[in-house]
Motif scaffolding. Structure first.
Motif, short mmCIF file in Angstrom:
data_model
loop_
_atom_site.label_atom_id
_atom_site.label_comp_id
_atom_site.label_asym_id
_atom_site.label_seq_id
_atom_site.Cartn_x
_atom_site.Cartn_y
_atom_site.Cartn_z
N CYS A 287 1.88 12.21 -6.51
CA CYS A 287 2.80 11.09 -6.76
C CYS A 287 1.99 9.88 -7.20
O CYS A 287 1.12 9.40 -6.47
CB CYS A 287 3.58 10.77 -5.49
SG CYS A 287 4.52 9.24 -5.61
N HIS B 195 6.02 7.19 1.30
CA HIS B 195 6.77 7.87 0.24
C HIS B 195 8.21 8.19 0.67
O HIS B 195 8.43 8.87 1.67
CB HIS B 195 6.07 9.18 -0.16
CG HIS B 195 6.74 9.89 -1.28
ND1 HIS B 195 6.34 9.77 -2.59
CD2 HIS B 195 7.82 10.69 -1.30
CE1 HIS B 195 7.14 10.47 -3.36
NE2 HIS B 195 8.05 11.05 -2.59
N HIS C 287 9.27 8.03 -6.39
CA HIS C 287 8.81 7.32 -5.18
C HIS C 287 9.60 6.01 -5.22
O HIS C 287 9.48 5.26 -6.20
CB HIS C 287 7.30 7.10 -5.26
CG HIS C 287 6.69 6.33 -4.13
ND1 HIS C 287 5.54 6.75 -3.46
CD2 HIS C 287 7.03 5.15 -3.55
CE1 HIS C 287 5.22 5.86 -2.53
NE2 HIS C 287 6.11 4.88 -2.56
#
Ligand code: 5GP
Ligand code: ZN
Length: 107
Positions: A3, A45, A95
């Motif tokens: 991410c 997250h 995210h």
């Protein structure tokens, strides 16, 4: 997890940071669409703001307070706060994050 915003919030990838709080960081968007375009991003997250709102309202409140502070720092005080939620709404980074934009930067 692969991410990009986890990598930025942890310092693994660079960004131009504007401000930070206990639970969130703020950095310039790499492709600004307005004279002020700052992303506000929780350190932990969550897929999107809907998930964040249910899982951790305290972090969401902190995130919005950070956004207001960024707007006060970077603009004359008129700003938008947008959360794209879901691919069909234009979300491309999964995210949770908000966009602070303003057409009236502080000079
Ligand atoms: P979304 O479309 O998911 O609401 O917003 C994602 C935003 O992240 C976009 O405005 C995009 O320009 C920005 N962005 C994507 N990758 C990076 C990056 O590596 N660094 C920074 N600073 N912004 C990014
Ligand atoms: Zn992440």
């Amino acid at each position: 997890m692969d991410c990009i915003f986890c990598k930025i919030t942890s310092g693994e990838l660079p960004a131009t940071f504007v401000a930070e709080s206990e639970h969130a960081v703020a950095f310039n968007d790499i492709h600004p669409v307005a004279p002020v375009h700052v992303l506000i991003v929780p350190r932990v997250h969550f897929t999107d703001v809907a998930e964040l709102a249910v899982a951790n309202p305290e972090v969401l409140a902190d995130l919005i307070q950070l956004g207001v502070r960024v707007a006060e720092l970077k603009s004359t005080g008129s700003f938008r706060l947008q959360f794209n939620t879901g691919a069909e709404a234009g979300q491309t980074v999964f995210h949770a994050h908000g966009h602070i934009t303003s057409r009236t930067p502080r000079s």
